[in-house]
Design an enzyme around this catalytic site. Structure first.
Site, short mmCIF file in Angstrom:
data_model
loop_
_atom_site.label_atom_id
_atom_site.label_comp_id
_atom_site.label_asym_id
_atom_site.label_seq_id
_atom_site.Cartn_x
_atom_site.Cartn_y
_atom_site.Cartn_z
N GLY A 138 -69.98 -40.08 -44.29
CA GLY A 138 -71.39 -40.57 -44.60
C GLY A 138 -72.17 -41.62 -44.24
NE ARG A 139 -76.78 -43.66 -47.00
CZ ARG A 139 -76.82 -43.73 -47.45
NH1 ARG A 139 -76.70 -41.99 -48.59
NH2 ARG A 139 -76.40 -43.92 -48.90
CB ILE A 140 -70.74 -46.74 -45.69
CG1 ILE A 140 -71.61 -46.60 -46.93
CG2 ILE A 140 -69.56 -47.97 -45.55
CD1 ILE A 140 -72.09 -47.33 -47.70
NE ARG A 190 -67.64 -47.10 -57.05
CZ ARG A 190 -68.30 -48.67 -56.09
NH1 ARG A 190 -67.61 -49.19 -55.36
NH2 ARG A 190 -69.79 -47.92 -56.53
CD GLU A 212 -62.69 -53.22 -58.20
OE1 GLU A 212 -62.25 -52.33 -57.26
OE2 GLU A 212 -64.32 -53.55 -58.31
CG HIS A 256 -65.43 -54.03 -56.14
ND1 HIS A 256 -66.06 -53.19 -56.11
CD2 HIS A 256 -66.96 -54.09 -55.02
CE1 HIS A 256 -66.17 -51.89 -56.49
NE2 HIS A 256 -67.68 -52.46 -55.09
CB ILE A 257 -66.90 -59.67 -51.99
CG1 ILE A 257 -66.16 -59.21 -50.86
CG2 ILE A 257 -66.72 -59.87 -53.05
CD1 ILE A 257 -65.34 -60.00 -49.82
N GLY A 258 -67.43 -56.20 -50.70
CA GLY A 258 -68.35 -55.01 -50.15
C GLY A 258 -69.89 -55.54 -49.44
C1 DGY Z 1 -71.90 -49.78 -54.04
O1 DGY Z 1 -72.86 -50.03 -53.86
O2 DGY Z 1 -71.28 -49.07 -54.87
C2 DGY Z 1 -71.12 -51.11 -54.21
O3 DGY Z 1 -69.58 -51.03 -54.30
C3 DGY Z 1 -71.10 -51.94 -55.01
O4 DGY Z 1 -71.17 -53.21 -54.85
#
Ligand code: DGY
Length: 325
Positions: A155-157, A238, A267, A285-287
């Site tokens: 997808g986008r990411i 996730r 988590e 979880h700091i993405g």
């Molecule tokens: C998201 O936007 O889904 C991220 O995991 C939140 O930090």
């Protein structure tokens, strides 16, 4: 009378400044996580909520809060929200796509580079005062440049991650429910392959699928065995997409070389096995957590919420089938 809203976690001052003229705002600026029953109590009588992935919005909560019209998640992922339950009750649900693609892709790369070059291990070694000098065979890592990158979820990411691979002259494989458009494949120099082929051929496997019942334990013991023994797994999407117990076992017995993880099952309580392993880089979880991106996410959620509560269509509406009154 202004619509009443609850902001479930601390947000930025400018987010509250934006909301204030439109809504009667109750905000949890102390940032204390609100337990499910307390959330239902605080949301009763509210028209909207700005929530986070730590808040579960399900049928029970929605039934306890019949006035709720908009649920605005401050995240792109929305597995914390039961969207069909929202739709069934005429509640709009929104997320924050787009604004976090680059930051999240950067973090996936940071984990990949850190795991490949053993950065957390060597930092611990230096801080412990153990470095006595240069040696030829010291802390040997693996190359990222010219290696094969496998992206599961384009997808986008996923695409933003792939874009960065050209600078490292990597071969890019991906798998996705359906292949992306040919021009996108060409631009990213990426080849669509089966999941098994991707696992067998990649030096680095990055997961970028949303969490759902279909992606639960997408990577388990069987998949880990299909990877190269020299491969590194990156999960910054996730928790639950990976079977963490199986990953701990694979990292312990050398089924794969290493991992970089920003997300975990259950988590913030992570599998204790991870803490004993040197070949895993861990992040909490700091993405999307850069100053600019988190500000943009909060503002995007606020704009979605205000739009939904003032008779407009929220820009990031997840359930457009909800009829506005
Ligand atoms: C998201 O936007 O889904 C991220 O995991 C939140 O930090």
């Amino acid at each position: 009378m202004k619509p009443k809203i609850l902001v479930t976690r601390e947000v930025f001052d400018e987010t509250l400044d934006y909301l204030a003229p439109h809504c009667d705002v109750e905000s949890n600026q102390q940032d204390v996580p609100i337990a499910a029953d307390a959330l239902a109590q605080r949301l009763a009588g509210k028209d909207g909520v700005m929530c986070c992935l730590t808040d579960r919005v399900d049928a029970g909560l929605l039934d306890a809060c019949p006035l709720l019209k908009v649920v605005a998640n401050i995240a792109v992922g929305y597995n914390n929200i039961d969207v069909p339950a929202c739709t069934a009750r005429g509640v709009m649900a929104t997320n924050t796509p787009g604004v976090l693609d680059d930051s999240t892709a950067d973090l996936a790369w940071a984990l990949m580079l850190a795991a490949a070059r053993r950065l957390t291990e060597v930092e611990g070694y230096i801080r412990a005062g153990e470095w006595t000098g240069w040696r030829l065979k010291q802390w040997l890592g693996v190359d990222v440049h010219h290696a094969t990158l496998g992206i599961i979820g384009m997808g986008r990411i996923g695409q933003t991650i792939a874009k960065r691979a050209s600078g490292f002259e990597m071969k890019v494989l991906y798998c996705n429910r359906k292949p992306v458009a040919k021009e996108v494949e060409q631009r990213l120099n990426a080849k669509h392959v089966s999941k098994d082929d991707l696992l067998a051929q990649s030096d680095f496997v990055i997961l970028q699928v949303p969490y759902s019942p279909e992606t639960h334990h997408l990577i388990g013991a069987g998949e880990l065995k299909k990877m190269k023994r020299t491969a590194i797994l990156i999960n910054s999407t996730r928790g639950g997409v990976v079977d963490d117990a199986a990953l701990v076992a694979a990292l312990t017995d050398g089924t794969i070389r290493g991992a970089g993880l920003d997300v975990f099952e259950n988590e913030p309580r992570l599998h204790p096995g991870f803490l004993d392993l040197k070949n895993v880089v861990l992040a909490p979880h700091i993405g999307s957590s850069t100053e600019a991106t988190r500000r943009a996410m909060a503002m995007t959620a606020a704009k979605n919420l205000v739009a939904g509560l003032t008779g407009k269509t929220p820009p990031n509406l997840l359930n457009p089938e909800v009829k506005r009154p």
